[in-house]
Design an enzyme around this catalytic site. Sequence first.
Site, mmCIF file in Angstrom:
data_model
loop_
_atom_site.group_PDB
_atom_site.id
_atom_site.type_symbol
_atom_site.label_atom_id
_atom_site.label_comp_id
_atom_site.label_asym_id
_atom_site.label_seq_id
_atom_site.Cartn_x
_atom_site.Cartn_y
_atom_site.Cartn_z
ATOM 1 N N GLY A 106 0.835 -1.191 0.000
ATOM 2 C CA GLY A 106 0.000 0.000 0.000
ATOM 3 C C GLY A 106 0.869 1.238 0.000
ATOM 4 C CD GLU A 115 2.483 -0.912 3.054
ATOM 5 O OE1 GLU A 115 2.095 -2.058 2.778
ATOM 6 O OE2 GLU A 115 3.506 -0.409 2.544
ATOM 7 C CG ASP A 175 6.597 -2.877 0.897
ATOM 8 O OD1 ASP A 175 5.616 -2.581 1.608
ATOM 9 O OD2 ASP A 175 6.763 -2.404 -0.239
#
Length: 202
Positions: A62, A99, A121
């Site tokens: 995101g 995210e 990530d």
Amino acid sequence: MKLICYGSHKNSSAYPIPEVYIGKNCKKHIQKLVDHYLFQNAPTDYLHALPVMKSIEIFTDGGCKGNPGPGGYGCIIRGDGNVLELKGSHPQTTNNIMEMTAAIVALKELSQPYQITLTTDSQYLVKGMTEWIHNWVKKGWLTASRQPVKNKELWQELHSLSKQHKITWIWVKGHAGHPENERCDQLANEAMDNIECKFSDN
């Protein structure tokens, strides 16, 4: 013949399955009854030990332009030979919210408990779900400094969804050539581009 089965989990010494009366050559029928009862009635942490859970992979990413600003997310669900890609956006959000949203959207797609490897990530997401969240829950969703947890509603939703599965949270470095991470980033950017197109059309 009467069969009584017991299983154990961390919150009690024994978890009973109702008595099942069987005749000869009924092993398959018994197993179906036991499996059904476990999934319908067992505490979520007991589900983690069940051998019938299938394995799937989830990849999420995101981001947003501005932070805060227009944001998007992308996620991939892969299992049983199938791949599902999802993406979405919000006109005013933050990177961390996107995210988290990516993980929430992916987990909401699942219709049964799974053993999941979720790769992202976002250290914020991984550390939140593997380190910080336990103390947040104990402290009533307050930080160590007694301040309200940021994005509390999203963390609570993730916490609830994660209890339905056995999830291994994996962090990878972003923009480092990880194929699925790069694809999720592409999906998130496509979603953000759609926001910009809508604004330009107006």
